[in-house]
Every structure is written in C-alpha cells, then in structure tokens.
Scaffold this motif. Structure first.
Motif, PDB file in Angstrom:
ATOM      1  N   ARG A  53      29.660  57.939  75.941  1.00 27.41           N
ATOM      2  CA  ARG A  53      30.436  56.702  75.823  1.00 27.41           C
ATOM      3  C   ARG A  53      31.905  57.007  76.112  1.00 27.41           C
ATOM      4  O   ARG A  53      32.301  58.150  76.335  1.00 27.41           O
ATOM      5  N   ASP A  54      32.727  55.955  76.091  1.00 29.07           N
ATOM      6  CA  ASP A  54      34.156  56.126  76.364  1.00 29.07           C
ATOM      7  C   ASP A  54      34.772  57.094  75.363  1.00 29.07           C
ATOM      8  O   ASP A  54      34.569  56.966  74.152  1.00 29.07           O
ATOM      9  N   GLY A  55      35.523  58.063  75.885  1.00 34.14           N
ATOM     10  CA  GLY A  55      36.201  59.033  75.039  1.00 34.14           C
ATOM     11  C   GLY A  55      35.346  60.197  74.607  1.00 34.14           C
ATOM     12  O   GLY A  55      35.839  61.099  73.922  1.00 34.14           O
ATOM     13  N   GLU A  56      34.065  60.221  74.973  1.00 35.07           N
ATOM     14  CA  GLU A  56      33.183  61.313  74.582  1.00 35.07           C
ATOM     15  C   GLU A  56      33.113  62.369  75.692  1.00 35.07           C
ATOM     16  O   GLU A  56      33.364  62.096  76.862  1.00 35.07           O
ATOM     17  N   SER A  57      32.745  63.564  75.301  1.00 42.68           N
ATOM     18  CA  SER A  57      32.518  64.664  76.229  1.00 42.68           C
ATOM     19  C   SER A  57      31.316  65.448  75.726  1.00 42.68           C
ATOM     20  O   SER A  57      30.995  65.431  74.535  1.00 42.68           O
ATOM     21  N   ALA A  58      30.645  66.135  76.650  1.00 42.21           N
ATOM     22  CA  ALA A  58      29.406  66.809  76.283  1.00 42.21           C
ATOM     23  C   ALA A  58      29.356  68.204  76.901  1.00 42.21           C
ATOM     24  O   ALA A  58      29.847  68.430  78.010  1.00 42.21           O
ATOM     25  N   TRP A  59      28.778  69.127  76.143  1.00 37.40           N
ATOM     26  CA  TRP A  59      28.487  70.482  76.609  1.00 37.40           C
ATOM     27  C   TRP A  59      27.008  70.764  76.358  1.00 37.40           C
ATOM     28  O   TRP A  59      26.401  70.170  75.453  1.00 37.40           O
TER      29      TRP A  59
END
Length: 340
Positions: A55-61
């Motif tokens: 979603r907006d503002g999220e980041s994933a690893w």
C-alpha cells in the motif's frame, strides 16, 4: 517465455540475505517482511507465483533464513587470525511484536543485504566490542575463555542484528592475506612529520562533500526506541532501580533530541549554516551513530551477564551519545574552539 505484464522475480542466492521485492514475486520458501509507513513490520510467507502488493508508504523485503558462512578478522593487526561463523536469521520471537532483524533490515538494509556486507557489519561490531573490552579473546585462549567469548559473541550478533550464530571456529587465514598490501596500507597510514608552514595562495572554493547526516539520524530515530525497550526489560539486581531509571530517562531525552533535530544546512528558518559548521554537525551525527552501535554491544553484555555487568559502560556510552547530539545542534563554534 516472458508473459506480458508478468511481475519480475526477486533474486535471492547464497550471496544475498535479503532484497527489496516491492511489486515483485519473492522466491519460493522465502519470508516476506512488509514495513508500513509508521516503520512497523509484519511478516508473511511468500505465496506461489504472486507478487508482493504494497500500500501507499509501504516497502517490502524478502529473505531466506540461511545458513550463511562468514569469515571475520577480530584484530586488524593480526589479519591471519580469523573466525568462521555459520549463522541463520533468527526465527520470530513470539513474545515480541517487533523483531530485531526486521529493524536492522529497515534501518540499514538498503535495496539489498549481501552476505559480504553483513560480514563487514558483524566484523565491525566484533572489533568494537573487543576494543571496548565488552568481549575478551586473549592469546592462547583456554576452553573456559573461549566458551565465554562464544556466549558473548552469540548475544552480540543476536542483539545487534537479530541473527543467530550456530557455529564459530577459529581459522588460519594466512594463505589468503596479502601481507605486502597490509604493510603498504600501514605505511600509508603513518602521519608524516609536520613541515614548516609556508604561506601559499588561498585555494579556490570546491564543492564540499558532506557525510551522510540524514542516514545517521534515521538510524538513531528508528533504533533508539527499540534500544530503550530492550533495556527496560532487563531484570534488575537490588539497588539498581535508580541507575536503570536514569539511563532510560537519558535515552528518552536523546530520542527527543533526534526527533527535534534541526536541518543540517540551516542555522535558523531561512538562514543557511556556514559550511564549516555543516561539516561539524555531520561529524557529530557520525559520533552519535558510533555511540548507538556501542550501546547495542553494551546491551548484549547486560542481557548475558546482568545489569551490573556493564553499568559503567552504559553510562559512558549514553553520556557520549548525549554529548554528540548536543554538538549536532550547534550553530556556532564552541567557545573553546577558534572562530573560523
């Protein structure tokens, strides 16, 4: 054959521990860590052939547990003396709503965390702990001394990075060390004698290289609350309540100082700061970051040996942290320094 519109696959191999996977398909069997705009993390298993949606503002690893092999050199003066570590990313702690590896990844991971980069960070943490006498690895180490070192190293790596050391062996790295290069580097580091001062024309201004002040403050902003939370959970011996409370209060003031830190390039709203003071502010941020790294090592000693095992070190590190943050706020040289 590549299908139209198909999301790319994030690549994880033996040389990479974690990699950004926003909008990509994580490898099968990997763990996905999604960070929200508020910095909180949630873990989820990789779904077959499905891209990670943020979603907006999220980041994933995405990351894989390992194991990973590291070779560390504890003492710079003895490059042939090494340690070979085998480690894995720690499993989630069910008693905690936040995991140390997740914080490390969000704070320091960048776009990809390679095994080589992690080995460099782990080696720096180990050398810092040895230099500060938080760990001891004497010559001709006895079995009891080795066991004590292993326990301290395990706790240090887990507390600092959220990684579990599963095996550690001393190794001889003499065959891989370029001693000629080591001697050349040592000779280059020797400060030459000071020559008489000869007046020369003033050099032309050149663009100033400012150290990465923003990343240092970001790490302080993210990690100081987590450090305080773990310090708060320590079991206290009799008579240590006041000292423990004082450390927590000083860490809270340090976190407040970071949260209200002025911009690097401004002395006041709309007033630019002199280039010399910008350099000093950036150096102060680096000093505060060094104190933070040492604080994690002190916390590891306290978790292994009790609050009194490193009380003096904790007070010293917190004092250094507060001093560095106070210098970061300066807009003019201190009185003891010459005005440039």
């Amino acid at each position: 054959m590549k299908l139209f519109g198909r999301a790319p696959t994030a690549r994880l191999d033996g040389a990479t521990m974690a990699v950004r996977c926003d909008g990509a398909r994580p490898p099968a069997g990997s763990t996905v860590i999604v960070f929200g705009a508020d910095g909180r993390a949630r873990r989820q298993a990789a779904k077959d052939d499905q891209a990670v949606k943020c979603r907006d503002g999220e980041s994933a690893w995405c990351c894989q547990a390992g194991p990973y092999a590291l070779e560390l050199v504890p003492f710079p003066a003895a490059p042939e003396m090494g340690l070979r570590l085998e480690c894995v990313i720690a499993a989630p702690d069910p008693l905690s709503d936040s995991q140390r590896f997740d914080l490390f990844l969000f704070s320091e991971g960048g776009d990809a965390l390679t095994v080589a980069a992690f080995a460099t960070l782990a080696q720096g943490a180990l050398r810092g702990a040895l230099a500060a006498a938080l760990l001891e690895l004497p010559p001709c180490t006895s079995l009891d001394e080795w066991n004590a070192f292993r326990a301290g190293l395990n706790e240090l790596v887990y507390t600092r990075f959220g990684v579990t050391v599963t095996d550690c062996l001393p190794v001889d790295l003499g065959d891989t060390v370029d001693y000629a290069a080591v001697l050349r580097a040592r000779a280059a580091a020797i400060v030459p004698p000071v020559a008489p001062v000869i007046p020369v024309p003033a050099p032309q201004p050149v663009p100033m290289h400012v150290p990465d002040d923003a990343s240092a403050l970001r790490r302080l902003f993210l990690e100081l609350p987590a450090l305080s939370a773990q310090l708060r959970l320590l079991a206290l011996p009799d008579g240590a309540f006041a000292a423990h409370r004082d450390l927590l209060q000083r860490l809270a003031l340090a976190a407040l100082a970071v949260n209200t830190m002025p911009a690097l390039a401004l002395a006041a709203p709309g007033v630019p700061l002199h280039a010399t003071m910008r350099e000093r502010r950036a150096a102060a941020s680096a000093a505060a970051l060094a104190a933070l790294d040492e604080a994690w090592g002190v916390l590891a000693v306290m978790k292994g040996g009790g609050f009194d095992a490193a009380r003096d070190d904790a007070e010293r590190v917190v004092a250094n942290l507060g001093y560095a943050l106070a210098r970061r706020r300066l807009v003019a040289p201190e009185r003891t320094e010459p005005v440039l």
